[in-house]
Design a protein around this motif. Sequence first.
Motif, PDB file in Angstrom:
ATOM      1  N   GLY A   9       0.815  -1.202   0.000  1.00 36.30           N
ATOM      2  CA  GLY A   9       0.000   0.000   0.000  1.00 36.30           C
ATOM      3  C   GLY A   9       0.851   1.255   0.000  1.00 36.30           C
ATOM      4  O   GLY A   9       2.069   1.208   0.153  1.00 36.30           O
ATOM      5  N   GLY A  10       0.187   2.394  -0.191  1.00 34.38           N
ATOM      6  CA  GLY A  10       0.909   3.654  -0.191  1.00 34.38           C
ATOM      7  C   GLY A  10       0.082   4.776  -0.773  1.00 34.38           C
ATOM      8  O   GLY A  10      -1.122   4.631  -0.998  1.00 34.38           O
ATOM      9  N   LEU A  86      -5.566   4.415 -10.806  1.00 34.57           N
ATOM     10  CA  LEU A  86      -6.167   4.657  -9.495  1.00 34.57           C
ATOM     11  C   LEU A  86      -6.881   5.992  -9.440  1.00 34.57           C
ATOM     12  O   LEU A  86      -6.437   6.980 -10.059  1.00 34.57           O
ATOM     13  CB  LEU A  86      -5.098   4.575  -8.409  1.00 34.57           C
ATOM     14  CG  LEU A  86      -4.732   3.154  -7.967  1.00 34.57           C
ATOM     15  CD1 LEU A  86      -3.404   3.126  -7.251  1.00 34.57           C
ATOM     16  CD2 LEU A  86      -5.836   2.581  -7.091  1.00 34.57           C
ATOM     17  N   LYS A  87      -7.964   6.020  -8.691  1.00 27.93           N
ATOM     18  CA  LYS A  87      -8.775   7.211  -8.526  1.00 27.93           C
ATOM     19  C   LYS A  87      -8.801   7.583  -7.043  1.00 27.93           C
ATOM     20  O   LYS A  87      -8.600   6.720  -6.187  1.00 27.93           O
ATOM     21  CB  LYS A  87     -10.202   6.938  -9.005  1.00 27.93           C
ATOM     22  CG  LYS A  87     -10.303   6.442 -10.426  1.00 27.93           C
ATOM     23  CD  LYS A  87     -11.752   6.102 -10.762  1.00 27.93           C
ATOM     24  CE  LYS A  87     -11.884   5.578 -12.176  1.00 27.93           C
ATOM     25  NZ  LYS A  87     -13.290   5.226 -12.512  1.00 27.93           N
ATOM     26  N   PRO A  88      -9.084   8.835  -6.739  1.00 30.77           N
ATOM     27  CA  PRO A  88      -9.194   9.207  -5.321  1.00 30.77           C
ATOM     28  C   PRO A  88     -10.223   8.362  -4.577  1.00 30.77           C
ATOM     29  O   PRO A  88     -10.036   8.058  -3.392  1.00 30.77           O
ATOM     30  CB  PRO A  88      -9.617  10.678  -5.390  1.00 30.77           C
ATOM     31  CG  PRO A  88      -9.045  11.163  -6.682  1.00 30.77           C
ATOM     32  CD  PRO A  88      -9.165  10.000  -7.627  1.00 30.77           C
ATOM     33  N   THR A  91      -9.341   5.210  -2.483  1.00 28.86           N
ATOM     34  CA  THR A  91      -8.701   5.356  -1.177  1.00 28.86           C
ATOM     35  C   THR A  91      -9.444   4.544  -0.128  1.00 28.86           C
ATOM     36  O   THR A  91     -10.651   4.695   0.048  1.00 28.86           O
ATOM     37  CB  THR A  91      -8.660   6.830  -0.754  1.00 28.86           C
ATOM     38  OG1 THR A  91      -7.833   7.550  -1.666  1.00 28.86           O
ATOM     39  CG2 THR A  91      -8.113   6.985   0.652  1.00 28.86           C
ATOM     40  N   ALA A  92      -8.713   3.654   0.536  1.00 27.08           N
ATOM     41  CA  ALA A  92      -9.319   2.775   1.542  1.00 27.08           C
ATOM     42  C   ALA A  92      -8.225   1.919   2.161  1.00 27.08           C
ATOM     43  O   ALA A  92      -7.092   1.885   1.673  1.00 27.08           O
ATOM     44  CB  ALA A  92     -10.375   1.871   0.913  1.00 27.08           C
ATOM     45  N   VAL A  93      -8.600   1.214   3.222  1.00 26.80           N
ATOM     46  CA  VAL A  93      -7.758   0.142   3.740  1.00 26.80           C
ATOM     47  C   VAL A  93      -8.146  -1.125   2.992  1.00 26.80           C
ATOM     48  O   VAL A  93      -9.313  -1.513   2.987  1.00 26.80           O
ATOM     49  CB  VAL A  93      -7.941  -0.054   5.255  1.00 26.80           C
ATOM     50  CG1 VAL A  93      -7.151  -1.266   5.729  1.00 26.80           C
ATOM     51  CG2 VAL A  93      -7.500   1.196   6.003  1.00 26.80           C
ATOM     52  N   THR A 123      -3.937   5.181  -0.694  1.00 24.36           N
ATOM     53  CA  THR A 123      -4.455   6.539  -0.799  1.00 24.36           C
ATOM     54  C   THR A 123      -4.194   7.060  -2.197  1.00 24.36           C
ATOM     55  O   THR A 123      -3.039   7.130  -2.628  1.00 24.36           O
ATOM     56  CB  THR A 123      -3.792   7.467   0.228  1.00 24.36           C
ATOM     57  OG1 THR A 123      -4.007   6.952   1.541  1.00 24.36           O
ATOM     58  CG2 THR A 123      -4.390   8.872   0.138  1.00 24.36           C
ATOM     59  N   GLY A 124      -5.265   7.402  -2.885  1.00 26.00           N
ATOM     60  CA  GLY A 124      -5.149   7.993  -4.214  1.00 26.00           C
ATOM     61  C   GLY A 124      -5.378   9.489  -4.110  1.00 26.00           C
ATOM     62  O   GLY A 124      -6.435   9.931  -3.665  1.00 26.00           O
ATOM     63  N   SER A 125      -4.395  10.261  -4.474  1.00 19.73           N
ATOM     64  CA  SER A 125      -4.513  11.714  -4.363  1.00 19.73           C
ATOM     65  C   SER A 125      -4.942  12.324  -5.687  1.00 19.73           C
ATOM     66  O   SER A 125      -4.590  11.836  -6.762  1.00 19.73           O
ATOM     67  CB  SER A 125      -3.176  12.320  -3.934  1.00 19.73           C
ATOM     68  OG  SER A 125      -2.193  12.090  -4.924  1.00 19.73           O
TER      69      SER A 125
END
Length: 126
Positions: A9-10, A86-88, A91-93, A123-125
Amino acid sequence: QVQLVESGGGLVQAGGSLRLSCAVSGRTFSNAAMGWFRQAPGKEREFVAGIRWSLGITYYANSVKGRFTISRDNAKNTVFLQMNSLKPEDTAVYSCAADSTIGVVVPTKGGAYEYWGQGTQVTGSS
């Protein structure tokens, strides 16, 4: 004792990629279903993707179809989730899970899975 340990993850910018790994120890599942689930803050846990270990049958949530790919490495007893574009909202665990029940269907309900990892943050920024 069965253990599932996620990694990979990251933080990644929108449009980027990550590959999650789920290493399984303590047991070899001959035809387990391995699933990836995710839970965002304030939301319920949701199914992302799953695979039947020996048959290679896969199933994806509509929200990730075409962007995410689940696979497994039998020699390493590891399941992967390749996440592209990836999209914002991704974002999740993310947690992996194992269902030792023999079958051909990939369960999408979390209650079907007996073993769970601790999760890894994605995390997608924007």
